[in-house]
Design a protein around this motif. Sequence first.
Motif, PDB file in Angstrom:
ATOM      1  N   ALA A 130      12.717  23.798  22.313  1.00  0.00           N
ATOM      2  CA  ALA A 130      13.156  25.283  21.620  1.00  0.00           C
ATOM      3  C   ALA A 130      14.376  23.974  19.261  1.00  0.00           C
ATOM      4  N   GLU A 131      13.498  24.415  18.362  1.00  0.00           N
ATOM      5  CA  GLU A 131      14.150  24.284  17.088  1.00  0.00           C
ATOM      6  C   GLU A 131      14.352  24.750  16.593  1.00  0.00           C
ATOM      7  N   MET A 132      15.900  25.505  15.678  1.00  0.00           N
ATOM      8  CA  MET A 132      16.150  26.238  15.030  1.00  0.00           C
ATOM      9  C   MET A 132      15.963  25.729  13.977  1.00  0.00           C
ATOM     10  N   ARG A 133      15.275  26.168  13.012  1.00  0.00           N
ATOM     11  CA  ARG A 133      15.539  25.784  11.146  1.00  0.00           C
ATOM     12  C   ARG A 133      15.605  26.956  10.607  1.00  0.00           C
ATOM     13  N   THR A 134      16.913  26.330   9.507  1.00  0.00           N
ATOM     14  CA  THR A 134      17.124  28.074   8.043  1.00  0.00           C
ATOM     15  C   THR A 134      15.994  27.222   7.067  1.00  0.00           C
ATOM     16  N   ALA A 135      15.569  28.147   6.832  1.00  0.00           N
ATOM     17  CA  ALA A 135      14.544  27.548   5.257  1.00  0.00           C
ATOM     18  C   ALA A 135      14.372  28.783   4.359  1.00  0.00           C
ATOM     19  N   HIS A 136      14.959  28.636   3.404  1.00  0.00           N
ATOM     20  CA  HIS A 136      14.478  29.783   1.827  1.00  0.00           C
ATOM     21  C   HIS A 136      13.222  30.138   2.003  1.00  0.00           C
ATOM     22  N   LEU A 194      13.987  30.380  11.954  1.00  0.00           N
ATOM     23  CA  LEU A 194      13.497  30.286  12.830  1.00  0.00           C
ATOM     24  C   LEU A 194      12.717  29.443  13.634  1.00  0.00           C
ATOM     25  N   VAL A 195      13.209  30.144  15.185  1.00  0.00           N
ATOM     26  CA  VAL A 195      13.019  29.175  15.989  1.00  0.00           C
ATOM     27  C   VAL A 195      11.711  28.844  16.647  1.00  0.00           C
ATOM     28  N   GLY A 233      10.741  32.745  17.691  1.00  0.00           N
ATOM     29  CA  GLY A 233      12.250  33.962  16.804  1.00  0.00           C
ATOM     30  C   GLY A 233      12.189  34.035  15.689  1.00  0.00           C
ATOM     31  N   HIS A 234      12.544  34.716  15.142  1.00  0.00           N
ATOM     32  CA  HIS A 234      12.528  35.222  13.448  1.00  0.00           C
ATOM     33  C   HIS A 234      13.871  36.244  12.640  1.00  0.00           C
ATOM     34  N   GLY A 235      14.482  35.954  11.944  1.00  0.00           N
ATOM     35  CA  GLY A 235      15.156  37.184  11.093  1.00  0.00           C
ATOM     36  C   GLY A 235      15.684  35.838   9.880  1.00  0.00           C
ATOM     37  N   TYR A 284      17.813  32.101  21.879  1.00  0.00           N
ATOM     38  CA  TYR A 284      17.224  31.967  20.315  1.00  0.00           C
ATOM     39  C   TYR A 284      17.625  33.185  19.223  1.00  0.00           C
ATOM     40  N   GLY A 285      18.038  34.537  20.118  1.00  0.00           N
ATOM     41  CA  GLY A 285      18.582  35.893  18.995  1.00  0.00           C
ATOM     42  C   GLY A 285      20.279  35.072  18.786  1.00  0.00           C
ATOM     43  N   SER A 286      21.005  34.485  19.990  1.00  0.00           N
ATOM     44  CA  SER A 286      22.101  33.953  19.257  1.00  0.00           C
ATOM     45  C   SER A 286      22.446  32.833  17.939  1.00  0.00           C
TER      46      SER A 286
END
Length: 176
Positions: A2-8, A46-47, A55-57, A90-92
């Motif tokens: 899994a990979e988590m990324r952040t983006a506007h 985004l996961v 996953g999303h938040g 993932y949520g954490s």
Amino acid sequence: MAEMRTAHTADLDAATLVAVRALLDDVFDDMTDQDFEHALGGVHALVWEGAELVGHGSVIQRRLLNGGRALRTGYVEAVGVRAARRGRGYGSAMMDALERVVRGAYELGALGATDAGAAFYAARGWQLWRGPTSALTPAGVVRTEEEDDCIHVLPLAVPLDLTSELICDWRDGDPW
Ligand SMILES: CC(C)(COP(=O)(O)OP(=O)(O)OC[C@H]1O[C@@H](n2cnc3c(N)ncnc32)[C@H](O)[C@@H]1OP(=O)(O)O)[C@@H](O)C(=O)NCCC(=O)NCCS
């Protein structure tokens, strides 16, 4: 893997936004167009498991009125992990990223928790707002009693009385 990324939102392409909406429709049985719109215009976490979004938040800016102040607030929206992928951290990981944005850019964090999500946020230090909640509508301040037991805040430097009135800015759809 899994990979988590952040983006506007500005940096998410159309296909990714479609994947976000599909994920949220999968996680929440009552997701509306307005709920989805509320999750846009800020920073997304985004996961991905390969090409699959699991996953999303997001955190967007709002103004919450309290004690005569219009607090610049990082409001967390649309946090969900695909059911079969829960319990893997993932949520954490997403909340770590969103809370970093809240702490770095805002005076306060806030969110409206589902019954199922409340314990998840409480375990991370989010506190239930115990005072009355309202919305600043075009017709003036209107009480939102039905939200009184689900708004959580992440207090930062600004002193807060969690039993006082908290008023959110206006938007179409659910105000909180
Ligand atoms: C809440 C949610 C995002 C958590 O995602 P997740 O990937 O399963 O969370 P994690 O694996 O990172 O779990 C982190 C910790 O929170 C706990 N946890 C997870 N979901 C929880 C819940 N609903 N209530 C209480 N604790 C919860 C886990 O047991 C874990 O605890 P630990 O660190 O002591 O082991 C996920 O359950 C979900 O999508 N739920 C449905 C949608 C929803 O309710 N979203 C919140 C909207 S306000």
